[in-house]
Design a protein around this motif. Structure first.
Motif, PDB file in Angstrom:
ATOM      1  N   LEU A 125       1.615   2.172  -0.895  1.00 43.19           N
ATOM      2  CA  LEU A 125       1.573   0.857  -1.531  1.00 43.19           C
ATOM      3  C   LEU A 125       2.898   0.562  -2.243  1.00 43.19           C
ATOM      4  N   GLN A 126       3.466   1.571  -2.887  1.00 48.77           N
ATOM      5  CA  GLN A 126       4.758   1.383  -3.549  1.00 48.77           C
ATOM      6  C   GLN A 126       5.857   1.076  -2.535  1.00 48.77           C
ATOM      7  N   ALA A 127       5.788   1.739  -1.374  1.00 51.08           N
ATOM      8  CA  ALA A 127       6.772   1.462  -0.320  1.00 51.08           C
ATOM      9  C   ALA A 127       6.638   0.018   0.154  1.00 51.08           C
ATOM     10  N   GLY A 128       5.408  -0.466   0.257  1.00 49.24           N
ATOM     11  CA  GLY A 128       5.189  -1.842   0.673  1.00 49.24           C
ATOM     12  C   GLY A 128       5.724  -2.845  -0.330  1.00 49.24           C
ATOM     13  N   MET A 129       5.721  -2.462  -1.605  1.00 53.73           N
ATOM     14  CA  MET A 129       6.245  -3.354  -2.637  1.00 53.73           C
ATOM     15  C   MET A 129       7.762  -3.470  -2.545  1.00 53.73           C
ATOM     16  N   SER A 130       8.420  -2.411  -2.063  1.00 52.40           N
ATOM     17  CA  SER A 130       9.881  -2.380  -2.078  1.00 52.40           C
ATOM     18  C   SER A 130      10.519  -2.854  -0.788  1.00 52.40           C
ATOM     19  N   ASP A 131       9.724  -3.000   0.280  1.00 53.96           N
ATOM     20  CA  ASP A 131      10.299  -3.283   1.589  1.00 53.96           C
ATOM     21  C   ASP A 131       9.382  -4.243   2.347  1.00 53.96           C
ATOM     22  N   ALA A 133       9.264  -5.086   5.542  1.00 56.62           N
ATOM     23  CA  ALA A 133       8.741  -4.545   6.790  1.00 56.62           C
ATOM     24  C   ALA A 133       7.604  -3.568   6.516  1.00 56.62           C
ATOM     25  N   ALA A 134       7.751  -2.768   5.458  1.00 59.22           N
ATOM     26  CA  ALA A 134       6.692  -1.835   5.089  1.00 59.22           C
ATOM     27  C   ALA A 134       5.449  -2.590   4.632  1.00 59.22           C
ATOM     28  N   ALA A 135       5.639  -3.701   3.929  1.00 56.58           N
ATOM     29  CA  ALA A 135       4.504  -4.519   3.503  1.00 56.58           C
ATOM     30  C   ALA A 135       3.748  -5.047   4.715  1.00 56.58           C
ATOM     31  N   ALA A 136       4.482  -5.507   5.735  1.00 58.93           N
ATOM     32  CA  ALA A 136       3.837  -6.001   6.951  1.00 58.93           C
ATOM     33  C   ALA A 136       3.091  -4.881   7.652  1.00 58.93           C
ATOM     34  N   THR A 139      -0.227  -4.273   5.726  1.00 58.01           N
ATOM     35  CA  THR A 139      -1.241  -5.318   5.924  1.00 58.01           C
ATOM     36  C   THR A 139      -1.694  -5.429   7.377  1.00 58.01           C
ATOM     37  N   SER A 140      -1.012  -4.757   8.299  1.00 56.61           N
ATOM     38  CA  SER A 140      -1.403  -4.831   9.710  1.00 56.61           C
ATOM     39  C   SER A 140      -2.739  -4.159   9.970  1.00 56.61           C
ATOM     40  N   GLY A 141      -3.092  -3.178   9.130  1.00 56.65           N
ATOM     41  CA  GLY A 141      -4.324  -2.436   9.372  1.00 56.65           C
ATOM     42  C   GLY A 141      -4.186  -1.425  10.490  1.00 56.65           C
ATOM     43  N   ARG A 142      -2.932  -1.151  10.913  1.00 50.59           N
ATOM     44  CA  ARG A 142      -2.714  -0.241  12.036  1.00 50.59           C
ATOM     45  C   ARG A 142      -1.808   0.927  11.649  1.00 50.59           C
ATOM     46  N   LEU A 143      -1.798   1.282  10.373  1.00 52.50           N
ATOM     47  CA  LEU A 143      -0.977   2.403   9.943  1.00 52.50           C
ATOM     48  C   LEU A 143      -1.477   3.707  10.560  1.00 52.50           C
ATOM     49  N   VAL A 144      -0.523   4.535  10.965  1.00 50.28           N
ATOM     50  CA  VAL A 144      -0.834   5.837  11.539  1.00 50.28           C
ATOM     51  C   VAL A 144      -0.590   6.942  10.516  1.00 50.28           C
ATOM     52  N   ARG A 145       0.392   6.761   9.681  1.00 53.41           N
ATOM     53  CA  ARG A 145       0.746   7.750   8.661  1.00 53.41           C
ATOM     54  C   ARG A 145       1.120   7.046   7.370  1.00 53.41           C
ATOM     55  N   ALA A 146       1.190   7.833   6.312  1.00 57.28           N
ATOM     56  CA  ALA A 146       1.572   7.283   5.012  1.00 57.28           C
ATOM     57  C   ALA A 146       3.058   6.931   5.002  1.00 57.28           C
ATOM     58  N   LEU A 147       3.431   6.022   4.113  1.00 53.99           N
ATOM     59  CA  LEU A 147       4.822   5.600   3.967  1.00 53.99           C
ATOM     60  C   LEU A 147       5.353   6.060   2.615  1.00 53.99           C
ATOM     61  N   SER A 148       6.671   6.068   2.505  1.00 53.99           N
ATOM     62  CA  SER A 148       7.293   6.369   1.213  1.00 53.99           C
ATOM     63  C   SER A 148       8.635   5.654   1.152  1.00 53.99           C
ATOM     64  N   GLY A 149       9.019   5.256  -0.041  1.00 54.38           N
ATOM     65  CA  GLY A 149      10.291   4.557  -0.218  1.00 54.38           C
ATOM     66  C   GLY A 149      10.597   4.394  -1.686  1.00 54.38           C
ATOM     67  N   ASP A 150      11.894   4.428  -2.019  1.00 57.25           N
ATOM     68  CA  ASP A 150      12.314   4.298  -3.416  1.00 57.25           C
ATOM     69  C   ASP A 150      12.916   2.937  -3.736  1.00 57.25           C
ATOM     70  N   LEU A 152      15.645   1.805  -2.588  1.00 55.36           N
ATOM     71  CA  LEU A 152      17.096   1.820  -2.401  1.00 55.36           C
ATOM     72  C   LEU A 152      17.470   1.696  -0.933  1.00 55.36           C
ATOM     73  N   GLU A 153      16.622   2.237  -0.047  1.00 54.24           N
ATOM     74  CA  GLU A 153      16.868   2.174   1.386  1.00 54.24           C
ATOM     75  C   GLU A 153      15.621   1.637   2.086  1.00 54.24           C
ATOM     76  N   ALA A 154      15.812   1.172   3.321  1.00 51.87           N
ATOM     77  CA  ALA A 154      14.681   0.664   4.095  1.00 51.87           C
ATOM     78  C   ALA A 154      13.682   1.790   4.345  1.00 51.87           C
ATOM     79  N   VAL A 155      12.416   1.451   4.303  1.00 61.07           N
ATOM     80  CA  VAL A 155      11.359   2.428   4.535  1.00 61.07           C
ATOM     81  C   VAL A 155      11.361   2.841   6.004  1.00 61.07           C
ATOM     82  N   ASP A 156      11.224   4.133   6.245  1.00 61.93           N
ATOM     83  CA  ASP A 156      11.183   4.657   7.610  1.00 61.93           C
ATOM     84  C   ASP A 156       9.839   4.303   8.232  1.00 61.93           C
ATOM     85  N   LEU A 157       9.862   3.470   9.274  1.00 64.43           N
ATOM     86  CA  LEU A 157       8.626   3.048   9.937  1.00 64.43           C
ATOM     87  C   LEU A 157       8.494   3.620  11.347  1.00 64.43           C
ATOM     88  N   ASP A 158       9.342   4.566  11.698  1.00 65.23           N
ATOM     89  CA  ASP A 158       9.247   5.175  13.024  1.00 65.23           C
ATOM     90  C   ASP A 158       7.891   5.867  13.178  1.00 65.23           C
TER      91      ASP A 158
END
Length: 270
Positions: A125-131, A133-136, A139-150, A152-158
């Protein structure tokens, strides 16, 4: 939404325990290229599944969280410390509350998640607040794994979303405030403050060097005193042993003298 995204949305709404069988059955029924793509969809992690559930069941709350993220970024752009402090506190409280909601929804759905997964939900959720693309992705409902981000840089969505990545929503930007040129009086005051601070820093540096020298000197002196004390204690121990030996000799001599005097007295009596 593509066919794969639509199918993935349906599958990722299922319980994790139901996912694999449902995915395989759907892949078989679809067949062809779509069937192959569906077959390759990975089972979501516990945290990702809980975030997907939260995004479906509490979309307004998630949207509120990301709106708060926009406000935080705007405050950062405008260097508004007071607002940053206030919004930062709200962010922590809202993230914790939504993560707790995700845990409750998971338990109600019959698939509770552990504390480690809840922590991953918070990070996502914090990653979604900062990025955006991560927010999208959240909200897609199709996440496969958790996200992380500070932030400062774009969240890794690979490999983070099943199917194609969703388009990032537009996120508002703060207007850059127009700054007025500082007055001459303020510049002079600032220069004076800098000069005073430099003088204080130089004085502190000198004091620190003097204190360091004094410390080093006292440390050496302490070591010398310790060595001298060790020598004195050794000499004291030798003196104590010599005293004990002398005492034993004195006692022996006193006894011998006493015996001799008794024998002399006996002779005189006879």
């Amino acid at each position: 939404m593509t066919e794969l995204a639509a199918v993935a949305t349906e599958l990722y709404a299922l319980l994790p325990t139901e996912f694999t069988a449902a995915r395989n059955a759907r892949a078989k029924s679809e067949g062809g290229t779509l069937g192959t793509e569906v077959k390759s969809l990975p089972r979501p992690s516990a945290a990702a599944w809980a975030v997907n559930l939260l995004a479906r069941e509490r979309p307004d709350d998630v949207a509120q969280l990301f709106a708060l993220g926009d406000s935080l970024r705007n405050a950062q752009d405008g260097f508004d410390r007071a607002t940053l402090t206030k919004l930062g506190s709200q962010r922590r409280a809202l993230v914790a509350a939504l993560a707790k909601q995700a845990g409750s929804l998971a338990a109600d759905a019959g698939h509770p998640v552990n504390a480690a997964a809840i922590i991953d939900v918070e990070r996502t959720l914090q990653a979604g607040m900062s990025d955006a693309a991560a927010a999208a992705a959240v909200t897609s409902g199709r996440l496969v794994r958790a996200l992380s981000g500070d932030g400062l840089e774009a969240v890794d969505l690979d490999d983070a979303v099943a199917g194609p990545l969703p388009h990032a929503r537009a996120r508002g930007k703060a207007k850059t405030p127009v700054k007025k040129a500082p007055s001459k009086k303020k510049v002079e005051a600032a220069d004076a403050a800098v000069a005073t601070a430099r003088a204080a820093a130089a004085d502190a540096e000198r004091t620190a060097r003097q204190a360091g020298s004094a410390k080093e000197s006292l440390t050496l002196e302490r070591e010398e005193l310790r060595e001298h004390l060790a020598d004195v204690e050794g000499e004291l121990a030798d003196a104590a042993r010599a005293f004990e030996a002398a005492e034993r000799k004195r006692t022996t001599a006193a006894r011998a003298l006493e015996k001799a005097e008794r024998e002399r007295a006996t002779l005189l009596v006879e």
